[in-house]
Design a protein around this motif. Structure first.
Motif, PDB file in Angstrom:
ATOM      1  N   LEU A 196       4.285  11.262   5.475  1.00  0.00           N
ATOM      2  CA  LEU A 196       5.373  11.415   6.441  1.00  0.00           C
ATOM      3  C   LEU A 196       5.498  10.122   7.225  1.00  0.00           C
ATOM      4  O   LEU A 196       4.505   9.537   7.647  1.00  0.00           O
ATOM      5  CB  LEU A 196       5.093  12.593   7.376  1.00  0.00           C
ATOM      6  N   TYR A 197       6.734   9.681   7.405  1.00  0.00           N
ATOM      7  CA  TYR A 197       7.018   8.402   8.040  1.00  0.00           C
ATOM      8  C   TYR A 197       8.000   8.608   9.184  1.00  0.00           C
ATOM      9  O   TYR A 197       8.909   9.435   9.094  1.00  0.00           O
ATOM     10  CB  TYR A 197       7.668   7.432   7.041  1.00  0.00           C
TER      11      TYR A 197
ATOM     12  N   GLY B   7       0.851  -1.177   0.000  1.00  0.00           N
ATOM     13  CA  GLY B   7       0.000   0.000   0.000  1.00  0.00           C
ATOM     14  C   GLY B   7       0.887   1.227   0.000  1.00  0.00           C
ATOM     15  O   GLY B   7       1.796   1.332  -0.799  1.00  0.00           O
ATOM     16  N   GLY B   8       0.650   2.155   0.889  1.00  0.00           N
ATOM     17  CA  GLY B   8       1.474   3.359   0.944  1.00  0.00           C
ATOM     18  C   GLY B   8       2.661   3.238   1.865  1.00  0.00           C
ATOM     19  O   GLY B   8       3.464   4.162   1.981  1.00  0.00           O
ATOM     20  N   LYS B   9       2.790   2.065   2.504  1.00  0.00           N
ATOM     21  CA  LYS B   9       3.806   1.895   3.525  1.00  0.00           C
ATOM     22  C   LYS B   9       4.993   1.125   2.961  1.00  0.00           C
ATOM     23  O   LYS B   9       4.829   0.201   2.171  1.00  0.00           O
ATOM     24  CB  LYS B   9       3.182   1.108   4.685  1.00  0.00           C
ATOM     25  N   LEU B  10       6.190   1.531   3.342  1.00  0.00           N
ATOM     26  CA  LEU B  10       7.387   0.805   2.946  1.00  0.00           C
ATOM     27  C   LEU B  10       7.885  -0.015   4.133  1.00  0.00           C
ATOM     28  O   LEU B  10       8.022   0.510   5.240  1.00  0.00           O
ATOM     29  CB  LEU B  10       8.500   1.756   2.521  1.00  0.00           C
TER      30      LEU B  10
ATOM     31  N   ALA C 221      10.953  10.594   7.359  1.00  0.00           N
ATOM     32  CA  ALA C 221      11.019  10.690   5.902  1.00  0.00           C
ATOM     33  C   ALA C 221       9.699  11.255   5.393  1.00  0.00           C
ATOM     34  O   ALA C 221       8.649  11.068   6.007  1.00  0.00           O
ATOM     35  CB  ALA C 221      11.293   9.322   5.274  1.00  0.00           C
ATOM     36  N   SER C 222       9.758  11.940   4.268  1.00  0.00           N
ATOM     37  CA  SER C 222       8.528  12.406   3.637  1.00  0.00           C
ATOM     38  C   SER C 222       8.540  12.016   2.167  1.00  0.00           C
ATOM     39  O   SER C 222       9.603  11.760   1.586  1.00  0.00           O
ATOM     40  CB  SER C 222       8.347  13.915   3.803  1.00  0.00           C
TER      41      SER C 222
ATOM     42  N   GLU D 141       9.045   7.826  -3.704  1.00  0.00           N
ATOM     43  CA  GLU D 141      10.401   7.965  -3.187  1.00  0.00           C
ATOM     44  C   GLU D 141      10.367   8.686  -1.852  1.00  0.00           C
ATOM     45  O   GLU D 141       9.693   9.717  -1.706  1.00  0.00           O
ATOM     46  CB  GLU D 141      11.242   8.753  -4.182  1.00  0.00           C
ATOM     47  N   GLN D 142      11.083   8.163  -0.886  1.00  0.00           N
ATOM     48  CA  GLN D 142      11.122   8.787   0.430  1.00  0.00           C
ATOM     49  C   GLN D 142      12.413   9.574   0.594  1.00  0.00           C
ATOM     50  O   GLN D 142      13.488   9.105   0.255  1.00  0.00           O
ATOM     51  CB  GLN D 142      11.000   7.727   1.520  1.00  0.00           C
TER      52      GLN D 142
END
Lengths: 109, 115
Positions: free
Chosen positions: B32-33, A94-97, B93-94, B103-104
């Motif tokens: 945002l991660y 999904g949107g998560k890595l 990361a964004s 791409e982060q």
């Protein structure tokens, strides 16, 4: 849960030798990304693979995405000291890595 | 343009204290991660914000960890009652949604040491 396995954990090579790191997922991935983290630095995006069986090249780096979109590899031809660092694959769910554990590459001049 | 910034760059705290880590993403990035990286280890996913959607908190290791993202921009990761095992580099990361590429872009990280 979602997991991405990466091997080997460490690889020590002589400058000029080739290097390969492998990435595997138990489930099909939307896409896979590769990042490089230099010692003391933060991960930097290298490339993204989306299509089944896709192969992309960046100079001495060759990236492959498996036909089933569950595995990937990064191959470096004729390593140089500037290749030193940790290479991470990251599978997209999904949107998560979800990142693999990384392969730390050291290159002896 | 400006990249992802994080503050502080280093934080030393005593066990049991609360800490707040800040992340300023790239302007316009909707995702945002937060990740945690222990010495010599990979990146452990913590939490993910995407636009106005409810965040994905599935990676938070315990209820001592929480995060907010105000106004769709700046994010704060809070760790309550810190433990020694919380010592790690916390990376933010964004990413922007552009043509299907996610791409982060990572910030420099905050190195947290719990004594």
């Amino acid at each position: 849960g979602q997991q991405v396995m990466q091997i080997p954990q460490y690889q020590h090579v002589q400058e000029g030798e080739d290097f390969t790191t492998y990435c595997n997922s138990s489930t099909t991935l939307s896409n896979i990304q590769w990042y490089k983290q230099r010692p003391g630095g933060h991960p930097v995006f290298l490339i993204q693979l989306v299509k089944s069986g896709e192969v992309k090249k960046q100079k001495r780096l060759t990236f492959q995405f498996g036909e089933a979109k569950k595995n990937s590899s990064l191959h470096i031809t004729a390593t140089q000291t500037t290749d030193v660092g940790t290479y991470f694959c990251a599978g997209s769910f999904g949107g998560k890595l979800i990142f693999g554990q990384g392969t730390e590459l050291s290159v002896k001049p | 343009g400006a990249g992802v910034s994080q503050s502080p760059s280093n934080k030393v705290t005593e066990k049991g204290k609360d800490v707040e880590l800040r992340c300023d993403p790239i302007s316009g990035h909707t995702a945002l991660y937060w990740y945690r990286q222990s010495l010599g280890q990979g990146l452990e996913f913590l939490i993910y914000f995407q636009g106005n959607s409810a965040p994905d908190k599935s990676g938070l290791p315990s209820d001592r960890f929480s995060a907010e993202r105000t106004g769709g921009s700046v994010s704060t990761l809070t760790i309550q009652r810190t433990q020694q095992e919380d010592s790690a580099v916390y990376l933010c990361a964004s990413s922007a949604l552009a043509g299907g590429t996610y791409e982060q872009y990572f910030g420099p990280g905050t190195r947290l040491t719990v004594t």
